[in-house]
Design an enzyme around this catalytic site. Structure first.
Site, PDB file in Angstrom:
ATOM      1  N   ARG A   1      -2.571 -18.698   7.153  1.00  0.00           N
ATOM      2  CA  ARG A   1      -1.360 -19.484   6.874  1.00  0.00           C
ATOM      3  C   ARG A   1      -1.430 -20.870   7.514  1.00  0.00           C
ATOM      4  NH1 ARG A   1       3.303 -14.777   7.055  1.00  0.00           N
ATOM      5  NH2 ARG A   1       3.037 -14.254   4.867  1.00  0.00           N
TER       6      ARG A   1
ATOM      7  N   LYS B   1       7.793   1.688  -5.467  1.00  0.00           N
ATOM      8  CA  LYS B   1       9.118   2.108  -5.932  1.00  0.00           C
ATOM      9  C   LYS B   1       9.643   1.336  -7.129  1.00  0.00           C
ATOM     10  CE  LYS B   1      10.885   3.757  -1.545  1.00  0.00           C
ATOM     11  NZ  LYS B   1      11.883   3.489  -0.500  1.00  0.00           N
TER      12      LYS B   1
ATOM     13  N   GLY C   1       3.055  -9.009  -1.475  1.00  0.00           N
ATOM     14  CA  GLY C   1       2.234  -8.961  -0.272  1.00  0.00           C
ATOM     15  C   GLY C   1       1.107  -7.944  -0.359  1.00  0.00           C
TER      16      GLY C   1
ATOM     17  N   GLY D   1       7.745 -11.722  -0.267  1.00  0.00           N
ATOM     18  CA  GLY D   1       9.131 -11.620  -0.740  1.00  0.00           C
ATOM     19  C   GLY D   1       9.514 -12.779  -1.647  1.00  0.00           C
TER      20      GLY D   1
HETATM   21  P1  ADP Z   1       3.784  -5.528  -3.333  1.00  0.00           P
HETATM   22  O1  ADP Z   1       3.860  -5.701  -1.835  1.00  0.00           O
HETATM   23  O2  ADP Z   1       2.548  -6.118  -3.907  1.00  0.00           O
HETATM   24  O3  ADP Z   1       5.035  -5.988  -4.017  1.00  0.00           O
HETATM   25  P2  ADP Z   1       4.641  -2.774  -3.167  1.00  0.00           P
HETATM   26  O4  ADP Z   1       5.090  -3.002  -1.778  1.00  0.00           O
HETATM   27  O5  ADP Z   1       5.659  -2.555  -4.200  1.00  0.00           O
HETATM   28  O6  ADP Z   1       3.643  -3.941  -3.627  1.00  0.00           O
HETATM   29  O7  ADP Z   1       3.703  -1.483  -3.228  1.00  0.00           O
HETATM   30  C1  ADP Z   1       2.536  -1.338  -2.471  1.00  0.00           C
HETATM   31  C2  ADP Z   1       2.381   0.074  -1.968  1.00  0.00           C
HETATM   32  O8  ADP Z   1       2.522   1.007  -3.011  1.00  0.00           O
HETATM   33  C3  ADP Z   1       1.001   0.284  -1.401  1.00  0.00           C
HETATM   34  O9  ADP Z   1       1.108   0.486  -0.013  1.00  0.00           O
HETATM   35  C4  ADP Z   1       0.494   1.531  -2.112  1.00  0.00           C
HETATM   36  O10 ADP Z   1      -0.147   2.439  -1.253  1.00  0.00           O
HETATM   37  C5  ADP Z   1       1.754   2.129  -2.654  1.00  0.00           C
HETATM   38  N1  ADP Z   1       1.486   3.013  -3.807  1.00  0.00           N
HETATM   39  C6  ADP Z   1       0.861   2.698  -4.946  1.00  0.00           C
HETATM   40  N2  ADP Z   1       0.722   3.779  -5.744  1.00  0.00           N
HETATM   41  C7  ADP Z   1       1.268   4.807  -5.070  1.00  0.00           C
HETATM   42  C8  ADP Z   1       1.429   6.208  -5.348  1.00  0.00           C
HETATM   43  N3  ADP Z   1       0.971   6.741  -6.487  1.00  0.00           N
HETATM   44  N4  ADP Z   1       2.033   6.974  -4.433  1.00  0.00           N
HETATM   45  C9  ADP Z   1       2.469   6.436  -3.267  1.00  0.00           C
HETATM   46  N5  ADP Z   1       2.368   5.132  -2.953  1.00  0.00           N
HETATM   47  C10 ADP Z   1       1.773   4.331  -3.836  1.00  0.00           C
HETATM   48 MG    MG Z   2       4.921  -4.568  -0.342  1.00  0.00          MG
END
Ligand code: ADP
Ligand code: MG
Length: 425
Positions: A40, A229, A382, A405
């Site tokens: 960063r 989620k 992230g 975020g």
């Molecule tokens: P980002 O930070 O890119 O927006 P998220 O925070 O929504 O992404 O999701 C990332 C997390 O989702 C990762 O830590 C990953 O391990 C988890 N994940 C992905 N697929 C699954 C799954 N099938 N079951 C549980 N966790 C999952």
């Molecule tokens: Mg995340």
């Protein structure tokens, strides 16, 4: 929101004092405080160097972590954590602040710039005022952690004005902290009420590429959505349903879609409250003529663990005692095909638990598929950015957003206060 904002190149910075909001919220070693990743700080260098080369004096500022700005709130927080208020001392509060000093950042920034960076002992107090007043063109002053001031997160106009006043006559505000533009704080938005406000090169690039993809995408626009989620991605799904040609769903949230369609998902991640919503989304996509792809097979494990036993089953046929941890090989084929002729791909959310090598194949295969297209490829979020970096595809993407975020809220089509406050072109 208008994404066409003035940049440092649209204003004359010569002989001016520039208040530059950076994102120096760097990860640190818990024990030693040493910076564990200076990405960063490096990311801010082009804008700082440009300002210095063009005769400005730079007053840089940033937040770091979540300091508690007053002793009273510190006591409250400690009591919430179960501590006896009689044992919470002013000394322990000051120690907690010291841990979040920008001193290591000043040192690292100085090394990277090849010139000393002075650290003010406060943000808008007497030391910052004296040092800012004495600052000459070509010099860099770094203010202390902006969240040491309680007015920061409240977007207090008095603090915003005090920050602006540090620049003296004819000052300019430059924002380059994309990671913080979704927050309306004194140093990210409020200060723009008192100074002409423009973007640095980091924000300019985010606006050009992500803003461009949202406002006027090269089609077809394919959105890949995954991650843990559904509930945290509703805003993104909703917004992309308005603009994408194809939506691909993977990751943990795909099992809620599967359950909603009547599938068996075993012990996979499920947000039962969101099943109706998932069905609505599928219907909405069909009504709009948007292709919505869901996994056809899935890699399951008998535990949420790196060394879980695994096998491949059809989507919606997960036995009890097993959980879906990645997309399967047929799904990889289907999804890789779907991005082949894309004009633009926006990807947010890993396809599986990429942190476990045995369940990283889906995420890796999608990253590889993106690396082979001629499409504009944009990674937001992230964990998604971390996944692409960790799997070695970072330099193959058009753009990896620097804000977790902030990039999510951007993709949700929300107004970003730290962008909205900048001067339109
Ligand atoms: P980002 O930070 O890119 O927006 P998220 O925070 O929504 O992404 O999701 C990332 C997390 O989702 C990762 O830590 C990953 O391990 C988890 N994940 C992905 N697929 C699954 C799954 N099938 N079951 C549980 N966790 C999952
Ligand atoms: Mg995340």
């Amino acid at each position: 929101m208008n994404y066409n904002k003035k940049t440092v190149k649209d204003v004359d910075v010569k002989g001016k004092k520039v208040l530059l909001r950076c994102d120096f919220n760097v990860p640190q070693d818990k024990n030693t405080g040493a910076i564990t990743d200076d990405k960063r700080i490096r990311a801010a260098l082009p804008t700082i160097q440009y300002l210095l080369d063009n005769g400005a004096a730079v007053i840089a500022c940033s937040h770091l972590g979540k300091p508690v700005a007053t002793f009273d709130s510190y006591v409250k927080k400690q009591v919430e954590k179960g501590k006896d208020p009689a044992t919470v001392t002013e000394e322990s509060w000051k120690k907690s602040l010291k841990k979040l000093s920008l001193a290591p950042v000043a040192e690292r920034l100085g090394e990277l710039l090849g010139k000393p960076v002075t650290l003010a002992a406060d943000v808008i107090g007497p030391d910052a005022q004296a040092k800012a007043a004495a600052l000459k063109p070509g010099e860099v002053l770094l203010l202390e952690n902006t969240r040491f001031e309680k007015g920061e997160t409240k977007n207090d106009p008095a603090m915003a004005k005090a920050l602006a006043d540090l620049t003296g006559e004819g000052g300019i505000y430059v924002s380059d902290a994309f990671g913080a533009v979704h927050r309306a704080h004194a140093s990210t938005a409020g200060v723009a009420d008192y100074l002409p406000a423009v973007s640095g090169f980091l924000i300019q690039k985010e606006l050009e590429i992500i803003g461009g993809a949202l406002a006027n995408p090269k089609r077809p626009l394919v959105a890949i959505l995954g991650g843990a989620k559904v509930s945290s991605k509703i805003g993104v799904i909703n917004n992309l349903l308005e603009i994408a040609d194809t939506i691909i769903i993977g990751g943990g949230m795909s099992y809620t879609f599967s359950a909603a369609a009547g599938g068996k998902i075993g012990d996979s991640l499920l947000e039962a409250d969101w099943e109706d919503y998932a069905n609505e989304m599928v219907k909405k996509a069909a009504d709009k003529g948007i292709k919505l792809l869901l996994p056809v097979d899935t890699v399951i494990g008998d535990a949420f663990a790196a060394d879980a036993n695994s096998k491949i089953v059809a989507a919606g046929e997960i036995p009890d005692g097993w959980q879906g941890l990645d997309i399967g090989p047929e799904t990889i084929k289907l999804y890789s095909d779907a991005v082949k002729d894309a004009g633009t791909v926006i990807w947010n959310g890993p396809m599986g638990v990429f942190e476990f090598p045995a369940f990283a194949k889906g995420t890796e295969a999608i990253a590889e598929a993106l690396s082979k297209t001629d499409a504009i490829t944009i990674i937001g979020g992230g964990d998604s950015a971390a996944a692409v970096q960790q799997l070695g595809f970072a330099d193959k993407m058009t753009h990896i957003s620097t804000g977790g975020g902030a990039s999510l809220e951007f993709m949700e089509g929300k107004v970003l206060p730290g962008v909205a406050c900048l001067l339109d072109k």
